[in-house]
Design a protein around this motif. Structure first.
Motif, PDB file in Angstrom:
ATOM      1  N   TYR A 274       0.094  -6.532  -8.222  1.00 49.61           N
ATOM      2  CA  TYR A 274      -0.339  -5.249  -8.266  1.00 49.61           C
ATOM      3  C   TYR A 274       0.591  -4.228  -7.986  1.00 49.61           C
ATOM      4  O   TYR A 274       0.947  -3.283  -8.850  1.00 49.61           O
ATOM      5  CB  TYR A 274      -1.392  -4.762  -7.267  1.00 49.61           C
ATOM      6  N   LEU A 275       1.820  -4.303  -6.971  1.00 48.55           N
ATOM      7  CA  LEU A 275       2.778  -3.582  -6.777  1.00 48.55           C
ATOM      8  C   LEU A 275       3.797  -3.456  -8.089  1.00 48.55           C
ATOM      9  O   LEU A 275       4.190  -2.305  -8.475  1.00 48.55           O
ATOM     10  CB  LEU A 275       3.473  -3.878  -5.576  1.00 48.55           C
TER      11      LEU A 275
ATOM     12  N   SER B 117       2.836   1.652  -3.364  1.00 45.78           N
ATOM     13  CA  SER B 117       2.034   2.175  -4.506  1.00 45.78           C
ATOM     14  C   SER B 117       1.879   3.465  -4.469  1.00 45.78           C
ATOM     15  O   SER B 117       1.615   4.127  -5.628  1.00 45.78           O
ATOM     16  CB  SER B 117       0.723   1.253  -4.213  1.00 45.78           C
ATOM     17  N   HIS B 118       1.675   3.991  -3.307  1.00 46.05           N
ATOM     18  CA  HIS B 118       1.245   5.464  -3.322  1.00 46.05           C
ATOM     19  C   HIS B 118       2.655   6.147  -3.641  1.00 46.05           C
ATOM     20  O   HIS B 118       2.529   7.319  -4.410  1.00 46.05           O
ATOM     21  CB  HIS B 118       0.973   5.753  -1.680  1.00 46.05           C
TER      22      HIS B 118
ATOM     23  N   HIS C  81      -5.110   1.877  -4.398  1.00 47.36           N
ATOM     24  CA  HIS C  81      -4.238   1.152  -3.504  1.00 47.36           C
ATOM     25  C   HIS C  81      -4.626   0.741  -2.243  1.00 47.36           C
ATOM     26  O   HIS C  81      -4.442  -0.431  -1.976  1.00 47.36           O
ATOM     27  CB  HIS C  81      -3.031   2.113  -3.090  1.00 47.36           C
TER      28      HIS C  81
ATOM     29  N   ARG D 188       4.999   5.382  -5.245  1.00 51.79           N
ATOM     30  CA  ARG D 188       5.536   4.722  -6.618  1.00 51.79           C
ATOM     31  C   ARG D 188       7.014   4.575  -6.692  1.00 51.79           C
ATOM     32  O   ARG D 188       7.759   4.766  -7.693  1.00 51.79           O
ATOM     33  CB  ARG D 188       5.262   6.168  -7.725  1.00 51.79           C
TER      34      ARG D 188
ATOM     35  N   THR E 261     -12.709   2.929  -0.121  1.00 49.95           N
ATOM     36  CA  THR E 261     -11.825   3.072  -0.963  1.00 49.95           C
ATOM     37  C   THR E 261     -12.289   3.121  -2.441  1.00 49.95           C
ATOM     38  O   THR E 261     -11.673   3.557  -3.348  1.00 49.95           O
ATOM     39  CB  THR E 261     -10.672   1.961  -1.100  1.00 49.95           C
TER      40      THR E 261
ATOM     41  N   TRP F 230       0.835  -1.290   0.044  1.00 50.26           N
ATOM     42  CA  TRP F 230      -0.059  -0.045   0.042  1.00 50.26           C
ATOM     43  C   TRP F 230       0.821   1.313  -0.008  1.00 50.26           C
ATOM     44  O   TRP F 230       0.706   2.108  -0.899  1.00 50.26           O
ATOM     45  CB  TRP F 230      -0.844  -0.066   1.193  1.00 50.26           C
ATOM     46  N   ARG F 231       1.862   1.350   0.900  1.00 51.81           N
ATOM     47  CA  ARG F 231       2.881   2.611   0.894  1.00 51.81           C
ATOM     48  C   ARG F 231       3.516   2.735  -0.351  1.00 51.81           C
ATOM     49  O   ARG F 231       3.756   3.968  -0.833  1.00 51.81           O
ATOM     50  CB  ARG F 231       3.528   2.290   2.248  1.00 51.81           C
TER      51      ARG F 231
ATOM     52  N   GLN G  97      -9.677   4.844  -4.479  1.00 57.61           N
ATOM     53  CA  GLN G  97      -8.349   4.812  -4.247  1.00 57.61           C
ATOM     54  C   GLN G  97      -8.048   3.504  -4.566  1.00 57.61           C
ATOM     55  O   GLN G  97      -8.234   2.342  -3.535  1.00 57.61           O
ATOM     56  CB  GLN G  97      -8.417   5.290  -2.780  1.00 57.61           C
TER      57      GLN G  97
ATOM     58  N   ILE H   1       2.074  -1.269 -10.975  1.00 58.22           N
ATOM     59  CA  ILE H   1       2.050   0.199 -10.691  1.00 58.22           C
ATOM     60  C   ILE H   1       3.329   0.693 -10.617  1.00 58.22           C
ATOM     61  O   ILE H   1       3.134   2.127 -10.805  1.00 58.22           O
ATOM     62  CB  ILE H   1       1.040   0.449  -9.502  1.00 58.22           C
TER      63      ILE H   1
END
Length: 454
Positions: free
Chosen positions: A185-186, A149-150, A404, A152, A397, A146-147, A402, A189
């Motif tokens: 996903y990570l 992904s935000h 992520h 990048r 979310t 999560w972190r 959102q 992205i």
């Protein structure tokens, strides 16, 4: 340089203090139940290592390799347990220090006292079960996904946590394979240079897991659908005094009955070992029907008939069974070995570990603390907050678009669905990952309310 160096230094100090405090408290508990909590699954995996797999526990290959390499050489069961506690300390300290940096005081206090130091988390983290380390590792993995992904990008701490948590979160339990979605996903992205780093982190563990899967096959793999089909089919045949089934079609197919009784055990004998909360009597009891010993042909028939006919003609009973087992697990009413149960397990093994080899004045205090928590487990152990957060986080979310956070919440939602549908034993430990979910979901929700750098 100086203004930027001070916050970085403070961040490291907070992390170090939290890690030391958690590791110290975990160690005090370990001494109180030295060499750790051992149950029947612990005994099974230890025997598999000691007998060079003549006895087979039926656990994922990675969990066997973990026990083989950390317990096998020295026969000291405390070694893998100490490693688990260090990993849990690292993951919890990392997330808690992040909360402190962003002044999330309420989330920090709750996650420290009611998650990281919760009796259920401390108990299972100090046991030779994969469930405790899996629950914490999953939280650590999803938090970094999560972190990053935000942001990048990956950073040093994220890489460290991913390297340590990835094998436990994905390969230590059968349902862990769903969690690879978050890692994919990570990788999708992030820019290309970070994808290469993710591949470098994940590939060695994937190769090790593949090696284990190919090299350490089980003589009779259990799978997920077969246990469910066996357990529920026997339940469908349970006697009902009201006699409500007055239809022309049978409750289960004739082919199902033929397959169930193909080993010579009567339906009455099989039904006598049906338990509303556990499938174990049908499988492991010495005088039971031992349904896993059925032929491959019989098993295939039972699964096929379950999917095509038996399930749909008994769906209310199936749904009731799912709710029954889930609630039994959630209220921690299943089998929970005592913290000193290792005195009963160690003599059955070749372990060199010594029961209560060490003692401290805190032993009795911590044992009383644990017994108090078990007495009030309906309040202190149940994962209701985590389950509510999963639903709320999924909804919010998606509402905020959102992605992520939605990926993280969806992983938990898929895991919840899998446990609900396929669980055939009322074990609390299967729900522990939802108890620890606030470690991830509270930061996700706090970011939705006040967006900032993560």
């Amino acid at each position: 340089m100086i203004p930027n160096a001070q916050p970085q230094s403070n961040r490291h100090i907070k992390f170090a203090v939290l890690f030391t405090a958690l590791a110290g408290l975990y160690f005090l508990w370990l001494v109180a139940c030295w060499p750790g909590v051992l149950g029947q699954d612990s005994l099974a995996i230890m025997l598999e290592v000691e007998t060079q797999r003549e006895f087979q526990a039926g656990k994922p290959a990675f969990w066997y390799l973990y026990t083989l390499y950390l317990y096998g050489p020295w026969r000291l069961v405390e070694i893998p347990i100490i490693f688990q506690l260090l990993v849990c300390s690292l993951v919890c300290a990392r997330i808690l220090s992040w909360m402190l940096e962003r002044k999330l005081w309420k989330s920090f206090a709750y996650c420290l006292f009611f998650v990281a130091l919760a009796p259920s988390v401390v108990y299972y983290s100090s046991s030779l079960y994969s469930d405790g380390i899996y629950a914490i590792a999953l939280a650590g993995l999803l938090f970094e996904v999560w972190r990053c992904s935000h942001n990048r990008r990956l950073d040093g701490m994220a890489c460290t946590i991913l390297v340590i948590t990835l094998p436990f979160a994905i390969f230590s339990r059968p349902n862990g394979i769903l969690n690879v979605i978050a890692l994919l996903y990570l990788a999708w992205i992030l820019p290309k240079k970070w994808r290469l780093l993710i591949a470098l982190i994940a590939l060695p563990w994937c190769l090790l897991a593949l090696y284990g899967h190919v090299s350490y096959k089980y003589r009779a793999p259990i799978g997920s659908v077969l246990p469910l089909a066996l357990y529920e089919t026997v339940g469908f045949l349970e006697k009902r005094p009201m006699g409500l089934w007055e239809r022309n079609e049978p409750r289960v197919t004739e082919r199902t009955i033929e397959a169930l009784t193909s080993s010579g055990k009567s339906l009455e004998h099989i039904s006598n070992f049906y338990d509303h909360y556990y499938w174990d009597p049908l499988i492991f009891f010495s005088r039971g029907p031992a349904l896993l010993d059925l032929s491959k042909t019989a098993k295939k028939i039972i699964v096929r008939e379950f999917i095509t006919y038996n399930l749909w003609h008994n769906f209310p009973a199936f749904a009731a069974s799912r709710v029954n087992i889930f609630l039994y697990s959630a209220f921690a009413d299943g089998g929970i070995p005592g913290p000193l149960n290792s005195k009963n397990i160690l003599p059955k093994t070749q372990a060199a570990s010594i029961f209560k080899a060490y003692s401290l004045p805190t032993d009795s205090i911590l044992q009383d603390w644990f017994e108090f928590s078990v007495k009030y487990r309906v309040v202190l152990w149940t994962p209701w907050l985590g389950l509510v957060l999963i639903v709320v986080c999924c909804a919010r979310t998606i509402q905020h678009r959102q992605a992520h956070g939605a990926v993280v919440a969806s992983i938990y939602a898929m895991q919840l669905a899998a446990v609900f549908v396929f669980s055939i034993a009322g074990e609390y430990r299967y729900l522990l990952a939802f108890f620890t979910a606030p470690l991830v979901l509270l930061p996700v929700l706090s970011h939705l309310q006040s967006p900032q750098d993560v």
